[in-house]
Motif scaffolding. Sequence first.
Motif, PDB file in Angstrom:
ATOM      1  N   LEU A   1     -10.365   3.441  14.286  1.00  0.00           N
ATOM      2  CA  LEU A   1     -11.173   2.340  15.190  1.00  0.00           C
ATOM      3  C   LEU A   1     -10.931   1.173  14.989  1.00  0.00           C
ATOM      4  O   LEU A   1     -11.022   0.166  15.745  1.00  0.00           O
ATOM      5  CB  LEU A   1     -12.761   2.801  15.154  1.00  0.00           C
ATOM      6  N   VAL A   2     -10.805   0.622  13.538  1.00  0.00           N
ATOM      7  CA  VAL A   2     -10.942  -0.837  13.209  1.00  0.00           C
ATOM      8  C   VAL A   2     -10.036  -1.729  13.997  1.00  0.00           C
ATOM      9  O   VAL A   2     -10.515  -2.813  14.262  1.00  0.00           O
ATOM     10  CB  VAL A   2     -10.866  -0.708  11.823  1.00  0.00           C
ATOM     11  N   HIS A   3      -8.716  -1.123  14.228  1.00  0.00           N
ATOM     12  CA  HIS A   3      -7.915  -2.159  14.713  1.00  0.00           C
ATOM     13  C   HIS A   3      -8.122  -2.257  16.328  1.00  0.00           C
ATOM     14  O   HIS A   3      -7.693  -3.230  17.157  1.00  0.00           O
ATOM     15  CB  HIS A   3      -6.639  -1.589  14.544  1.00  0.00           C
ATOM     16  N   ARG A   4      -8.656  -1.277  16.843  1.00  0.00           N
ATOM     17  CA  ARG A   4      -9.013  -1.156  18.238  1.00  0.00           C
ATOM     18  C   ARG A   4     -10.217  -2.153  18.908  1.00  0.00           C
ATOM     19  O   ARG A   4     -10.151  -2.596  19.708  1.00  0.00           O
ATOM     20  CB  ARG A   4      -9.039   0.171  18.881  1.00  0.00           C
ATOM     21  N   ILE A   5     -11.220  -2.085  17.914  1.00  0.00           N
ATOM     22  CA  ILE A   5     -12.536  -2.521  18.141  1.00  0.00           C
ATOM     23  C   ILE A   5     -12.675  -3.924  17.579  1.00  0.00           C
ATOM     24  O   ILE A   5     -13.455  -4.753  17.943  1.00  0.00           O
ATOM     25  CB  ILE A   5     -13.716  -1.679  18.004  1.00  0.00           C
ATOM     26  N   ARG A   6     -11.914  -4.148  16.688  1.00  0.00           N
ATOM     27  CA  ARG A   6     -11.939  -5.296  15.826  1.00  0.00           C
ATOM     28  C   ARG A   6     -13.353  -5.721  15.474  1.00  0.00           C
ATOM     29  O   ARG A   6     -13.882  -6.853  15.927  1.00  0.00           O
ATOM     30  CB  ARG A   6     -11.095  -6.496  16.510  1.00  0.00           C
ATOM     31  N   PRO A   7     -14.152  -5.054  14.953  1.00  0.00           N
ATOM     32  CA  PRO A   7     -15.454  -5.441  14.365  1.00  0.00           C
ATOM     33  C   PRO A   7     -15.621  -6.586  13.556  1.00  0.00           C
ATOM     34  O   PRO A   7     -14.530  -7.196  12.996  1.00  0.00           O
ATOM     35  CB  PRO A   7     -15.980  -4.220  13.561  1.00  0.00           C
ATOM     36  N   ASP A   8     -16.912  -7.315  13.444  1.00  0.00           N
ATOM     37  CA  ASP A   8     -16.837  -8.238  12.238  1.00  0.00           C
ATOM     38  C   ASP A   8     -17.305  -8.042  11.278  1.00  0.00           C
ATOM     39  O   ASP A   8     -17.290  -8.651  10.201  1.00  0.00           O
ATOM     40  CB  ASP A   8     -18.161  -9.430  13.269  1.00  0.00           C
ATOM     41  N   VAL A   9     -17.906  -6.997  11.151  1.00  0.00           N
ATOM     42  CA  VAL A   9     -18.481  -6.242   9.780  1.00  0.00           C
ATOM     43  C   VAL A   9     -18.362  -4.815   9.833  1.00  0.00           C
ATOM     44  O   VAL A   9     -18.263  -4.117  10.890  1.00  0.00           O
ATOM     45  CB  VAL A   9     -20.007  -6.485   9.694  1.00  0.00           C
ATOM     46  N   VAL A  10     -17.958  -4.054   8.860  1.00  0.00           N
ATOM     47  CA  VAL A  10     -17.905  -2.684   8.811  1.00  0.00           C
ATOM     48  C   VAL A  10     -18.798  -2.260   7.460  1.00  0.00           C
ATOM     49  O   VAL A  10     -19.014  -2.861   6.379  1.00  0.00           O
ATOM     50  CB  VAL A  10     -16.610  -2.199   8.234  1.00  0.00           C
ATOM     51  N   THR A  11     -19.821  -1.227   7.714  1.00  0.00           N
ATOM     52  CA  THR A  11     -20.570  -0.789   7.096  1.00  0.00           C
ATOM     53  C   THR A  11     -20.248   0.681   6.594  1.00  0.00           C
ATOM     54  O   THR A  11     -19.629   1.632   7.477  1.00  0.00           O
ATOM     55  CB  THR A  11     -22.301  -0.493   7.226  1.00  0.00           C
TER      56      THR A  11
END
Length: 137
Positions: free
Chosen positions: A37-47
């Motif tokens: 998911l990380v490359h599709r949604i480009r979050p500001d933070v990951v927990t």
Amino acid sequence: MLVVDDNKVIRQLIRVNLELEGFEVVTAADGVECLDLVHRIRPDVVTLDVVMPRLGGLETATGLRSDPRTRHLPIAVISACTPYEVDAGVSAGVDAFLAKPFEPSELVRMVHRLATGEERPSVDGRSGAGCAGTTTG
């Protein structure tokens, strides 16, 4: 914001508390789903939780740090925060730690600091050990 935890109740608890503060939240059940998911949604933070099926949080953090696209993405571990988890998390490049059970206000403060870049890690990208609702370093 990407929340990764294998426990659905914990994922929902984190999501609801952050959404109430205006964060857009996407959730994932393990590290494999996170990396997808990380490359599709480009979050500001990951927990990340530490213990998860398929790919745990520390391995996920290492994977995020080794990818040039996510190398500087703020990462927080939300777990029991044993001394091993904190030491291994620091080695993996984790920016902040929050011990379960946590106060929602501490969660929101930690994520806000990470999302806004306040109290970012030192120049070498590593943060100091510690476990609370604060970024370390």
